[in-house]
Design a protein around this motif. Structure first.
Motif, PDB file in Angstrom:
ATOM      1  N   ARG A 325       0.895  -1.105   0.616  1.00 38.37           N
ATOM      2  CA  ARG A 325       0.012   0.385  -0.006  1.00 38.37           C
ATOM      3  C   ARG A 325       0.548   1.805  -0.128  1.00 38.37           C
ATOM      4  O   ARG A 325       0.540   2.276   0.378  1.00 38.37           O
ATOM      5  CB  ARG A 325      -0.731  -0.355   0.763  1.00 38.37           C
ATOM      6  CG  ARG A 325      -1.773  -1.431   1.239  1.00 38.37           C
ATOM      7  CD  ARG A 325      -2.524  -0.975   2.246  1.00 38.37           C
ATOM      8  NE  ARG A 325      -3.439  -0.088   3.125  1.00 38.37           N
ATOM      9  CZ  ARG A 325      -4.289   0.394   4.006  1.00 38.37           C
ATOM     10  NH1 ARG A 325      -4.105  -1.014   4.705  1.00 38.37           N
ATOM     11  NH2 ARG A 325      -4.910   0.813   3.708  1.00 38.37           N
ATOM     12  N   LYS A 326       2.083   1.085  -0.690  1.00 35.87           N
ATOM     13  CA  LYS A 326       3.158   2.286  -0.647  1.00 35.87           C
ATOM     14  C   LYS A 326       2.459   3.478  -0.894  1.00 35.87           C
ATOM     15  O   LYS A 326       2.620   4.376  -0.770  1.00 35.87           O
ATOM     16  CB  LYS A 326       4.214   2.089  -1.493  1.00 35.87           C
ATOM     17  CG  LYS A 326       4.937   2.375  -1.009  1.00 35.87           C
ATOM     18  CD  LYS A 326       6.569   1.872  -1.014  1.00 35.87           C
ATOM     19  CE  LYS A 326       7.923   2.573  -1.149  1.00 35.87           C
ATOM     20  NZ  LYS A 326       9.129   1.551  -1.467  1.00 35.87           N
ATOM     21  N   MET A 327       2.288   3.538  -2.418  1.00 38.99           N
ATOM     22  CA  MET A 327       1.160   3.993  -2.844  1.00 38.99           C
ATOM     23  C   MET A 327       0.130   5.107  -2.102  1.00 38.99           C
ATOM     24  O   MET A 327       0.132   6.582  -2.572  1.00 38.99           O
ATOM     25  CB  MET A 327       0.809   3.955  -4.445  1.00 38.99           C
ATOM     26  CG  MET A 327       0.554   4.989  -5.550  1.00 38.99           C
ATOM     27  SD  MET A 327       1.431   6.252  -5.530  1.00 38.99           S
ATOM     28  CE  MET A 327       2.581   5.763  -6.819  1.00 38.99           C
ATOM     29  N   GLU A 328      -0.403   3.862  -2.211  1.00 40.04           N
ATOM     30  CA  GLU A 328      -1.967   4.624  -1.140  1.00 40.04           C
ATOM     31  C   GLU A 328      -1.424   5.494   0.062  1.00 40.04           C
ATOM     32  O   GLU A 328      -2.370   6.537   0.108  1.00 40.04           O
ATOM     33  CB  GLU A 328      -2.565   3.115  -0.511  1.00 40.04           C
ATOM     34  CG  GLU A 328      -3.444   2.523  -2.030  1.00 40.04           C
ATOM     35  CD  GLU A 328      -3.935   1.029  -0.788  1.00 40.04           C
ATOM     36  OE1 GLU A 328      -3.870  -0.209  -1.290  1.00 40.04           O
ATOM     37  OE2 GLU A 328      -4.664   1.579   0.174  1.00 40.04           O
ATOM     38  N   ILE A 329      -0.114   5.321   0.851  1.00 43.05           N
ATOM     39  CA  ILE A 329       0.073   5.911   1.766  1.00 43.05           C
ATOM     40  C   ILE A 329       0.367   7.535   1.568  1.00 43.05           C
ATOM     41  O   ILE A 329       0.337   8.080   1.863  1.00 43.05           O
ATOM     42  CB  ILE A 329       1.294   4.756   2.521  1.00 43.05           C
ATOM     43  CG1 ILE A 329       0.706   3.745   3.440  1.00 43.05           C
ATOM     44  CG2 ILE A 329       1.799   6.098   3.741  1.00 43.05           C
ATOM     45  CD1 ILE A 329       1.392   2.684   3.230  1.00 43.05           C
ATOM     46  N   GLY A 330       1.707   6.934   0.061  1.00 41.82           N
ATOM     47  CA  GLY A 330       1.720   8.604  -0.338  1.00 41.82           C
ATOM     48  C   GLY A 330       0.027   9.408  -0.679  1.00 41.82           C
ATOM     49  O   GLY A 330       0.676  10.701  -0.876  1.00 41.82           O
ATOM     50  N   ILE A 331      -0.413   8.210  -1.422  1.00 47.74           N
ATOM     51  CA  ILE A 331      -1.818   9.509  -2.053  1.00 47.74           C
ATOM     52  C   ILE A 331      -2.348   9.768  -0.881  1.00 47.74           C
ATOM     53  O   ILE A 331      -3.342  11.154  -0.645  1.00 47.74           O
ATOM     54  CB  ILE A 331      -2.583   8.174  -2.055  1.00 47.74           C
ATOM     55  CG1 ILE A 331      -2.286   8.011  -3.899  1.00 47.74           C
ATOM     56  CG2 ILE A 331      -3.996   9.222  -3.360  1.00 47.74           C
ATOM     57  CD1 ILE A 331      -2.695   6.950  -4.873  1.00 47.74           C
ATOM     58  N   PHE A 332      -2.581   9.337   0.347  1.00 51.32           N
ATOM     59  CA  PHE A 332      -2.967   9.531   1.649  1.00 51.32           C
ATOM     60  C   PHE A 332      -2.424  11.240   2.329  1.00 51.32           C
ATOM     61  O   PHE A 332      -3.401  12.411   2.420  1.00 51.32           O
ATOM     62  CB  PHE A 332      -2.576   8.764   2.864  1.00 51.32           C
ATOM     63  CG  PHE A 332      -4.240   7.962   2.557  1.00 51.32           C
ATOM     64  CD1 PHE A 332      -5.296   7.748   2.605  1.00 51.32           C
ATOM     65  CD2 PHE A 332      -4.006   5.885   2.939  1.00 51.32           C
ATOM     66  CE1 PHE A 332      -6.184   6.828   2.894  1.00 51.32           C
ATOM     67  CE2 PHE A 332      -4.532   5.204   3.103  1.00 51.32           C
ATOM     68  CZ  PHE A 332      -5.459   5.908   2.495  1.00 51.32           C
ATOM     69  N   ARG A 333      -0.999  10.612   2.429  1.00 49.57           N
ATOM     70  CA  ARG A 333      -0.495  12.296   2.618  1.00 49.57           C
ATOM     71  C   ARG A 333      -0.915  13.597   2.034  1.00 49.57           C
ATOM     72  O   ARG A 333      -0.758  14.560   2.364  1.00 49.57           O
ATOM     73  CB  ARG A 333       1.373  11.817   2.538  1.00 49.57           C
ATOM     74  CG  ARG A 333       1.476  10.775   3.286  1.00 49.57           C
ATOM     75  CD  ARG A 333       1.182  11.285   5.081  1.00 49.57           C
ATOM     76  NE  ARG A 333       2.238  12.290   5.327  1.00 49.57           N
ATOM     77  CZ  ARG A 333       3.528  12.045   6.125  1.00 49.57           C
ATOM     78  NH1 ARG A 333       3.835  11.469   5.770  1.00 49.57           N
ATOM     79  NH2 ARG A 333       3.585  13.595   6.088  1.00 49.57           N
TER      80      ARG A 333
END
Lengths: 429, 222
Positions: A325-333
């Motif tokens: 979910r690395k990319m998701e975390i980037g999106i969240f941020r």
């Protein structure tokens, strides 16, 4: 829309990872509650076995006590009537009285209406030097039992020694090489050995038994005795004071002591029986305790392995999930989620896994326990354990502690996620 | 015209295999309400890096960036995140929609940090506006690329931002969809917002009021 929605949606979206984590936690919690319930069942079974055994032993002890009372009651007390002025210290050191009383006292007692004493044996006992054989012996002159006119005739407990005969103690006949029928001379009087006693291991082994009248003559104590034994006195309550009181009424210048009593034997029998019973119970308890410890140790080892594997597996799966979910975390941020919210997303997911997994594990563990109890036919006890607070209490404890452990195990993956640089993730695109 | 965003003498370098690459060098940029700025440049010129710095996601090595009078990088991480959430909308070339959320949920996700109360109504209005009504309950994987980008744009607009930063938003779109996206940006800027767009798409020139080129770490007027 809330963080909880996002977490739940993600869980449904990535079912495999979630289900694997759930399975690991459920397995550990299930093994744990199963072990706890099995140990509790073992404890209850132990209590039941011990209490049943105690009841059986109590019954047996009661029976034994009744039987020993009946048996020892027939044996009665042994008392010795001695002159009133006899010093007891001298008596206990020599085992015979140094003072004398008329032999007629025995008949007087026999003729009295006292029913608590029986088997009256007047005797004259003295330690003498057997000059012919150059040794010290205890000479006992006895006339046998004095019959009582008030009591039912019973077989005499001891027969009289026939005139001109002697009975020898073990040590005497052994060391002198004497046997039945041999002739001996004692204090210049000839006797025929009528009987040789077996070894008794006490002073009896150096005794010479002769007829009372002959003993009185040899010792110069005509018409005198220094003791009247009353054997197997019938006193149901074991009350020696009552015997003393009655004898004192007939022979006021005498005193009565108890000797070689069976009352002590009776108490000893009871004590021994009680000790044996207690030892048997203790042995059962020790055996059950040992078995429990063995089971507890096995359960502890098994649960530890399961728990360790569950924690490692959950943490590992959480790390995989976070990396995925690395990319998701980037999106969240990029959307403005701050670090604390990223932590919450990861840790709340772990919380759900811990809570649901341990709850499922507890249910499955309890079901397995009931299934096994059903097979062994002990379903009632199993249901009783399940009904009481044990299951609920332990389940709550396991659910809370498992959830905490899983959340703690996920802190590293959560930290990893929260520390990801969003710019780097988005630039990697 | 109100100044929304200001970058003063910002620089950024990266180390790669022991070599220091200066991507942004002493760059200054002022963004005012109504601006529609298009930034062009060849690949690797630092366009995306510039957007990330403007958004408060990448701290410059030197210089300052102000957003709504706040020195963006002197704020705490949480405050900066909240400031980004409420004031800046981000649109990416790859859309970056959350794969497990529906169209509406993706749009609403942007309201979580600020806990905007009217987010539901606002999301519905945006769905309507971007022609996504029939797709509101669909997952991103069930959408066309155009619909995905419109969803991303709707998400960027949910919190009524004053600035939209768009990184190659039409890179994966056909002409029609690209035009639609550009026209929405133009409309946003026309309504008092500001747009900074990084794009290779020549069509952006038709909509952007200001065209800049990033070369050697500096912005030059085209």
């Amino acid at each position: 829309m809330s963080l909880a929605n996002i977490i739940c949606r993600e869980i449904f979206f990535r079912k495999t990872n979630f289900l694997l984590s759930l399975f690991a936690v459920a397995a550990a919690a299930g093994v744990l509650i199963f072990s706890v319930l099995m140990l509790k069942a073992h404890d209850l079974k132990t209590e039941k076995i011990i209490s049943e055994k105690e009841a059986v032993l109590k019954g047996k002890m009661d029976e034994l006590e009744d039987a020993s009372r009946v048996i020892t009651k027939r044996m009665g007390f042994n008392v010795l009537v001695i002159p009133r002025d006899q010093n007891l210290g001298d008596l206990y050191s020599d085992d015979f009285a140094s003072k004398f009383m008329p032999e007629s006292y025995a008949q007087k007692l026999a003729d009295s209406k006292i029913i608590t004493i029986r088997h009256l044996l007047p005797s004259l006992i003295q330690k003498i030097k057997w000059t012919e054989k150059d040794r010290t012996v205890i000479l006992i002159g006895t006339r046998g039992e004095v019959p009582s006119i008030h009591l039912d005739p019973q077989k005499p407990i001891m027969d009289a020694v026939k005139p001109d005969t002697a009975i020898l103690g073990y040590e005497l006949h052994r060391s002198l090489g004497l046997k039945q029928g041999d002739r001996i001379t004692l204090l210049k009087k000839d006797f025929t050995v009528d009987k040789c006693f077996e070894e008794r291991g006490n002073k009896d082994d150096i005794t010479v038994w002769i007829n009372l009248a002959e003993a009185q003559e040899l010792l110069g104590k005509k018409g005198l005795v220094n003791g009247i034994m009353a054997l197997e006195c019938n006193c149901a309550m074991g009350d020696i004071a009552k015997v003393r009181q009655e004898i004192a009424g007939v022979l006021p210048d005498t005193q009565v002591i108890e000797f070689k009593t069976t009352a002590l034997a009776r108490a000893e029998i009871r004590r021994k029986a009680a000790d044996t019973a207690k030892a048997s119970l203790d042995s059962e308890k020790a055996s059950r305790t040992k078995l429990r410890m063995e089971r507890e140790n096995s359960a502890t080892a098994l649960v530890s392995v399961f728990l360790f594997c569950a924690i490692v597996m959950t943490a590992f799966l959480a790390l995989i999930n976070v990396k995925e979910r690395k990319m998701e975390i980037g999106i969240f941020r990029a959307l403005g989620f701050y670090t604390g919210q990223i932590y919450r997303i990861i840790l709340f997911r772990a919380f759900i896994i811990g809570l649901a997994g341990s709850a499922i594990g507890c249910i499955l563990g309890a079901a397995a326990f009931l299934a096994i109890a059903g097979k062994t036919g002990d379903i009632q006890s199993a249901v009783s354990i399940m009904r009481n607070i044990v299951f609920l209490g332990y389940s709550m404890m396991i659910i809370v502690s498992s959830t905490m452990l899983i959340v703690l195990a996920t802190i590293f993956p959560a930290h990893y996620a929260a520390q990801q640089d969003p710019a780097e993730i988005l630039r990697e695109e | 015209m109100i100044m929304i965003h200001q970058s003063k003498n910002i620089s950024k370098s990266f180390s790669k295999s022991g070599e220091v690459l200066k991507i942004i060098s002493d760059l200054s940029l002022e963004i005012n309400s109504g601006d529609f700025i298009s930034v062009e440049g060849r690949s690797g010129s630092g366009k995306s890096t510039l957007l990330l710095m403007l958004a408060g996601l990448l701290c410059p090595d030197s210089g300052k960036i102000f957003f709504k009078d706040d020195d963006l990088y002197s704020l705490s991480q949480a405050t900066r995140s909240l400031s980004r959430n409420s004031g800046i909308g981000f649109v990416f070339q790859q859309f970056h929609l959350l794969p497990f959320l529906t169209v509406k949920e993706n749009i609403l996700a942007a309201s979580i940090p600020s806990r905007r109360k009217d987010a539901g109504e606002k999301a519905s209005a945006l769905i309507e506006k971007f022609g996504l009504s029939r797709r509101a309950t669909h997952l991103p994987s069930e959408l066309s690329v155009g619909e995905r980008q419109r969803t991303a744009l709707a998400r960027a607009l949910l919190n009524d931002p004053v600035l939209i930063l768009a990184d190659e938003p039409t890179g994966n779109l056909d002409n029609d969809n690209s035009e639609t996206i550009f026209s929405h940006f133009a409309e946003f800027a026309g309504n008092g917002g500001a747009v900074v767009l990084v794009s290779h798409d020549d069509k952006s020139a038709k909509f952007a009021k200001t065209r800049l080129r990033l070369a050697d770490g500096k912005l030059l007027k085209v």
